[in-house]
Design an enzyme around this catalytic site. Sequence first.
Site, PDB file in Angstrom:
ATOM      1  N   TYR A  17      73.740   9.885  66.231  1.00 26.19           N
ATOM      2  CA  TYR A  17      73.689   8.554  66.837  1.00 26.19           C
ATOM      3  C   TYR A  17      74.995   8.277  67.591  1.00 26.19           C
ATOM      4  O   TYR A  17      74.983   7.850  68.747  1.00 26.19           O
ATOM      5  CB  TYR A  17      73.441   7.506  65.747  1.00 26.19           C
ATOM      6  CG  TYR A  17      73.620   6.083  66.199  1.00 26.19           C
ATOM      7  CD1 TYR A  17      72.707   5.487  67.070  1.00 26.19           C
ATOM      8  CD2 TYR A  17      74.708   5.328  65.763  1.00 26.19           C
ATOM      9  CE1 TYR A  17      72.876   4.175  67.492  1.00 26.19           C
ATOM     10  CE2 TYR A  17      74.873   4.021  66.175  1.00 26.19           C
ATOM     11  CZ  TYR A  17      73.963   3.449  67.046  1.00 26.19           C
ATOM     12  OH  TYR A  17      74.138   2.151  67.463  1.00 26.19           O
ATOM     13  N   GLU A  39      69.750  -4.587  65.125  1.00 25.92           N
ATOM     14  CA  GLU A  39      71.026  -5.162  64.684  1.00 25.92           C
ATOM     15  C   GLU A  39      70.765  -6.395  63.827  1.00 25.92           C
ATOM     16  O   GLU A  39      71.457  -6.623  62.832  1.00 25.92           O
ATOM     17  CB  GLU A  39      71.923  -5.496  65.874  1.00 25.92           C
ATOM     18  CG  GLU A  39      72.444  -4.284  66.631  1.00 25.92           C
ATOM     19  CD  GLU A  39      73.473  -3.448  65.891  1.00 25.92           C
ATOM     20  OE1 GLU A  39      73.917  -3.830  64.782  1.00 25.92           O
ATOM     21  OE2 GLU A  39      73.844  -2.390  66.421  1.00 25.92           O
ATOM     22  N   TRP A  47      74.482  -0.287  58.724  1.00 28.87           N
ATOM     23  CA  TRP A  47      73.755   0.317  59.839  1.00 28.87           C
ATOM     24  C   TRP A  47      73.077   1.603  59.377  1.00 28.87           C
ATOM     25  O   TRP A  47      72.010   1.958  59.867  1.00 28.87           O
ATOM     26  CB  TRP A  47      74.693   0.570  61.018  1.00 28.87           C
ATOM     27  CG  TRP A  47      73.960   1.157  62.180  1.00 28.87           C
ATOM     28  CD1 TRP A  47      74.140   2.400  62.730  1.00 28.87           C
ATOM     29  CD2 TRP A  47      72.909   0.552  62.958  1.00 28.87           C
ATOM     30  NE1 TRP A  47      73.271   2.596  63.775  1.00 28.87           N
ATOM     31  CE2 TRP A  47      72.508   1.477  63.929  1.00 28.87           C
ATOM     32  CE3 TRP A  47      72.274  -0.682  62.909  1.00 28.87           C
ATOM     33  CZ2 TRP A  47      71.490   1.210  64.856  1.00 28.87           C
ATOM     34  CZ3 TRP A  47      71.264  -0.949  63.822  1.00 28.87           C
ATOM     35  CH2 TRP A  47      70.887   0.000  64.783  1.00 28.87           C
TER      36      TRP A  47
END
Length: 184
Positions: A17, A39, A47
Amino acid sequence: MNRCPWLPPELELYQQYHDSEWGVPSRDRRYLFEMICLEGAQAGLSWWTILQKREHYRKVFRDFEPEAVARMTDKQLEKLVLDPGIVRHRGKIVGVRTNALAWLELERREGSAVEWLWSFVGGKPIVNHRKVMEDYPAKTPESEALSKAMKKQGFTFFGPTIAYAFMQAVGMVDDHSVDCWRRG
């Protein structure tokens, strides 16, 4: 190969990522909408939790096409509360549809939600010079302004800290550390 100090080196998916996506400027409509929703799902969580569930989020939220998400029914959303493949928080689940409706209304009024979002950084990435974890703020004046405007537009789960994480993720802010190979 040096990477940003926040990146856990043992998590390969996280490294992928970071190396391919985080901080890369995007003006892709679908991707920006996806990141607003993901988000928001992260609020109060890590995350890493969302990243592991991302593919399933894409499946159940129709690849984050705003028009398709806006058409989801209460019954369809309620069913997702039982789905362990996503964060089972009713408010966050319903919030994805709320955000789709807000996105479409924003486009109707402004013409382009993408350009509207990018206007909060003057249309180009803000380049910072971070070195260590202590250099990374949780929010900035720009993220506070974006958060306030997003809430006014009807978006949910988008406080100043979430707004800053979004801005970093989609490349509105280049927060790769000065020694990170991905910087720039």
